[in-house]
Motif scaffolding. Structure first.
Motif, mmCIF file in Angstrom:
data_model
loop_
_atom_site.group_PDB
_atom_site.id
_atom_site.type_symbol
_atom_site.label_atom_id
_atom_site.label_comp_id
_atom_site.label_asym_id
_atom_site.label_seq_id
_atom_site.Cartn_x
_atom_site.Cartn_y
_atom_site.Cartn_z
ATOM 1 N N ARG A 77 82.889 112.814 52.818
ATOM 2 C CA ARG A 77 83.965 112.593 51.851
ATOM 3 C C ARG A 77 84.636 111.251 52.096
ATOM 4 O O ARG A 77 84.924 110.498 51.139
ATOM 5 C CB ARG A 77 84.999 113.713 51.956
ATOM 6 N N LEU A 78 84.875 110.915 53.347
ATOM 7 C CA LEU A 78 85.531 109.655 53.678
ATOM 8 C C LEU A 78 84.651 108.458 53.300
ATOM 9 O O LEU A 78 85.142 107.449 52.782
ATOM 10 C CB LEU A 78 85.874 109.619 55.164
ATOM 11 N N ILE A 79 83.365 108.581 53.547
ATOM 12 C CA ILE A 79 82.450 107.494 53.193
ATOM 13 C C ILE A 79 82.401 107.322 51.674
ATOM 14 O O ILE A 79 82.433 106.198 51.158
ATOM 15 C CB ILE A 79 81.047 107.767 53.770
ATOM 16 N N GLU A 80 82.346 108.441 50.948
ATOM 17 C CA GLU A 80 82.301 108.358 49.489
ATOM 18 C C GLU A 80 83.565 107.739 48.919
ATOM 19 O O GLU A 80 83.527 106.950 47.971
ATOM 20 C CB GLU A 80 82.065 109.755 48.888
ATOM 21 N N ARG A 81 84.730 108.104 49.476
ATOM 22 C CA ARG A 81 85.972 107.490 49.011
ATOM 23 C C ARG A 81 85.985 106.002 49.307
ATOM 24 O O ARG A 81 86.477 105.193 48.510
ATOM 25 C CB ARG A 81 87.185 108.168 49.659
ATOM 26 N N GLY A 82 85.431 105.625 50.448
ATOM 27 C CA GLY A 82 85.334 104.206 50.765
ATOM 28 C C GLY A 82 84.455 103.457 49.773
ATOM 29 O O GLY A 82 84.794 102.363 49.318
ATOM 30 N N PHE A 83 83.319 104.055 49.414
ATOM 31 C CA PHE A 83 82.431 103.431 48.435
ATOM 32 C C PHE A 83 83.099 103.300 47.073
ATOM 33 O O PHE A 83 82.937 102.289 46.379
ATOM 34 C CB PHE A 83 81.130 104.241 48.297
ATOM 35 N N LEU A 84 83.843 104.314 46.668
ATOM 36 C CA LEU A 84 84.513 104.259 45.369
ATOM 37 C C LEU A 84 85.546 103.136 45.339
ATOM 38 O O LEU A 84 85.609 102.345 44.385
ATOM 39 C CB LEU A 84 85.185 105.596 45.056
ATOM 40 N N GLY A 85 86.352 103.045 46.392
ATOM 41 C CA GLY A 85 87.340 101.972 46.455
ATOM 42 C C GLY A 85 86.691 100.606 46.505
ATOM 43 O O GLY A 85 87.154 99.654 45.848
ATOM 44 N N LEU A 86 85.607 100.491 47.274
ATOM 45 C CA LEU A 86 84.901 99.216 47.379
ATOM 46 C C LEU A 86 84.285 98.834 46.042
ATOM 47 O O LEU A 86 84.330 97.663 45.643
ATOM 48 C CB LEU A 86 83.825 99.316 48.464
ATOM 49 N N TYR A 87 83.713 99.803 45.330
ATOM 50 C CA TYR A 87 83.125 99.538 44.009
ATOM 51 C C TYR A 87 84.179 99.010 43.041
ATOM 52 O O TYR A 87 83.938 98.039 42.309
ATOM 53 C CB TYR A 87 82.476 100.811 43.470
ATOM 54 N N ARG A 88 85.343 99.651 43.019
ATOM 55 C CA ARG A 88 86.396 99.203 42.105
ATOM 56 C C ARG A 88 86.824 97.769 42.413
ATOM 57 O O ARG A 88 86.972 96.924 41.517
ATOM 58 C CB ARG A 88 87.600 100.143 42.207
ATOM 59 N N TRP A 89 87.024 97.497 43.700
ATOM 60 C CA TRP A 89 87.429 96.146 44.105
ATOM 61 C C TRP A 89 86.336 95.144 43.759
ATOM 62 O O TRP A 89 86.609 94.059 43.215
ATOM 63 C CB TRP A 89 87.709 96.120 45.611
ATOM 64 N N TYR A 90 85.077 95.488 44.066
ATOM 65 C CA TYR A 90 83.952 94.589 43.826
ATOM 66 C C TYR A 90 83.832 94.250 42.342
ATOM 67 O O TYR A 90 83.645 93.083 41.972
ATOM 68 C CB TYR A 90 82.654 95.232 44.321
ATOM 69 N N THR A 91 83.924 95.271 41.489
ATOM 70 C CA THR A 91 83.737 95.049 40.059
ATOM 71 C C THR A 91 84.795 94.100 39.506
ATOM 72 O O THR A 91 84.485 93.170 38.734
ATOM 73 C CB THR A 91 83.780 96.383 39.303
ATOM 74 N N PHE A 120 78.630 93.836 50.071
ATOM 75 C CA PHE A 120 78.875 95.216 49.636
ATOM 76 C C PHE A 120 78.046 96.184 50.472
ATOM 77 O O PHE A 120 78.565 97.168 51.018
ATOM 78 C CB PHE A 120 78.536 95.389 48.157
ATOM 79 N N PHE A 121 76.757 95.942 50.556
ATOM 80 C CA PHE A 121 75.887 96.846 51.305
ATOM 81 C C PHE A 121 76.237 96.847 52.792
ATOM 82 O O PHE A 121 76.153 97.889 53.467
ATOM 83 C CB PHE A 121 74.423 96.469 51.096
ATOM 84 N N LEU A 122 76.633 95.685 53.314
ATOM 85 C CA LEU A 122 77.053 95.598 54.711
ATOM 86 C C LEU A 122 78.255 96.499 54.974
ATOM 87 O O LEU A 122 78.302 97.225 55.973
ATOM 88 C CB LEU A 122 77.381 94.152 55.064
ATOM 89 N N GLU A 123 79.246 96.462 54.084
ATOM 90 C CA GLU A 123 80.422 97.321 54.241
ATOM 91 C C GLU A 123 80.011 98.792 54.222
ATOM 92 O O GLU A 123 80.562 99.617 54.962
ATOM 93 C CB GLU A 123 81.437 97.036 53.132
ATOM 94 N N GLY A 124 79.045 99.132 53.380
ATOM 95 C CA GLY A 124 78.567 100.506 53.340
ATOM 96 C C GLY A 124 77.918 100.931 54.639
ATOM 97 O O GLY A 124 78.173 102.033 55.152
ATOM 98 N N VAL A 125 77.066 100.066 55.190
ATOM 99 C CA VAL A 125 76.417 100.392 56.460
ATOM 100 C C VAL A 125 77.449 100.494 57.577
ATOM 101 O O VAL A 125 77.340 101.346 58.462
ATOM 102 C CB VAL A 125 75.331 99.350 56.802
#
Length: 364
Positions: free
Chosen positions: A28-42, A212-217
């Protein structure tokens, strides 16, 4: 312990040791991180990199006398990027249940599509390949389908880190050639401002993708260190650039790229793998493999969610925790700007598995 518990208590035994995060909570924490990162990235992508493959470059002034080697490289870049629909659809399907990751892959695909169009324009306006030849070549390329290099999400996430960095390096070195800075005698004096701008513009995109992918890893490495390090080891052990088995003239392309000083095995070791390792707090490939071996020698927690400490000697966990914290600060700043913080904020939750010294946080 399990051997002496009464059978009626075995079902009541907690699956996660006290004080640790469950896998569901980590996910859940990783998914929330990805969602926030996606919004910022876009938002950042639309504000700073909203270019057009046709209108952003002065194609009429691309040189018509570029060396054949440069055109061969442009053709190879164009060929690889032709598989953008496959790259996008396969990855979206793999992570479709994740809002942040699946929507990012759609955004990523739209940017890769621009790369494909830009390199096709470069080949066309060089006037060294006819429109008919390009159309036939595209048909040959698209008659085959690119498949994911790995079956699971975490391996493919790790793969994209190394792949995006390698792609960025290819385009940066093409930019240097087009700026007249090649150290190769057969390319000395080659200069084309239009080509240089194309390569630089796409390289900037690839750097954004890499980050982006680096932050995910990093998030996976923070919450699932052993699994992530094992994926990194597997990926670098069999890494190859995408579509290498699909592009019909790949051998000629790869040899030309190597002779031009754009990319080769030494570049991968020095400017791709070591750069990514440094960004992930890993000292070297040897240290990674040795750390994984030692970790597997540590007994686990009676078969349940092992808390192994050897894995934390494999990489700089403090660096990764600091990076993940900074990512969450960036996400939180963005959420405050929009108003998400009042309704559905993203929070950083510390991973309690990491051994602490003297009660200090890992990045103190």
């Amino acid at each position: 312990m399990a051997d002496i518990l009464p059978p009626n208590l075995l079902q009541e035994r907690p699956r996660t040791p006290a004080g640790l995060l469950s896998n569901a909570e980590k996910d859940r924490l990783i998914e929330r991180g990805f969602l926030g990162l996606y919004r910022w990235y876009t938002a950042r992508s639309q504000e700073t990199r909203n270019w057009n493959a046709d209108r952003s470059f002065d194609w009429r002034h691309l040189r018509k006398d570029l060396p054949p080697e440069v055109v061969t490289v442009m053709q190879g870049f164009f060929a690889v990027e032709q598989y953008a629909p496959d790259f996008t659809s396969q990855l979206v399907h793999l992570v479709r249940r994740s809002h942040g990751r699946s929507h990012f892959q759609l955004r990523w695909g739209s940017e890769e599509e621009k790369h494909a169009d830009a390199w096709e324009n470069a080949v066309l306006f060089s006037e060294q390949r006819s429109p008919e030849w390009i159309a036939e070549y595209k048909e040959r390329l698209r008659s085959q389908t690119w498949e994911l290099p790995f079956p699971d999400a975490i391996h493919n996430l790790v793969y994209t880190v190394f792949q995006e960095r390698a792609t960025q390096l290819n385009y940066l070195n093409m930019m240097k050639i087009a700026q007249g800075k090649s150290e190769k005698p057969h390319l000395a004096g080659v200069s084309d401002p239009v080509l240089a701008k194309v390569a630089q513009t796409i390289a900037v995109d690839e750097a954004a993708h890499y980050n982006f992918f680096l932050e995910g890893v990093r998030m996976y490495l923070y919450y699932y260190p052993e699994r992530t390090l094992d994926a990194i080891k597997n990926v670098i052990g069999q890494f190859s650039m995408p579509a290498a088995s699909l592009v019909p003239d790949w051998q000629e392309f790869s040899e030309t790229v190597y002779r031009a000083g754009i990319y080769g095995p030494r570049d991968f070791q020095r400017d791709v793998m070591q750069v990514a390792f440094r960004n992930l707090g890993i000292e070297s490939r040897k240290a990674l493999e040795e750390g994984i071996r030692k970790t597997r020698e540590v007994p686990d927690f009676e078969g349940q969610n092992a808390r192994t400490t050897a894995i934390f000697d494999t990489f700089d966990y403090g660096q990764i925790e600091g990076d993940v914290r900074r990512l969450h600060v960036k996400i939180q700043d963005y959420e405050q700007e929009i108003g998400f913080d009042k309704l559905d904020p993203t929070e950083f939750i510390e991973n309690p598995e990491v051994p602490r010294q003297g009660g200090q946080a890992a990045d103190d």
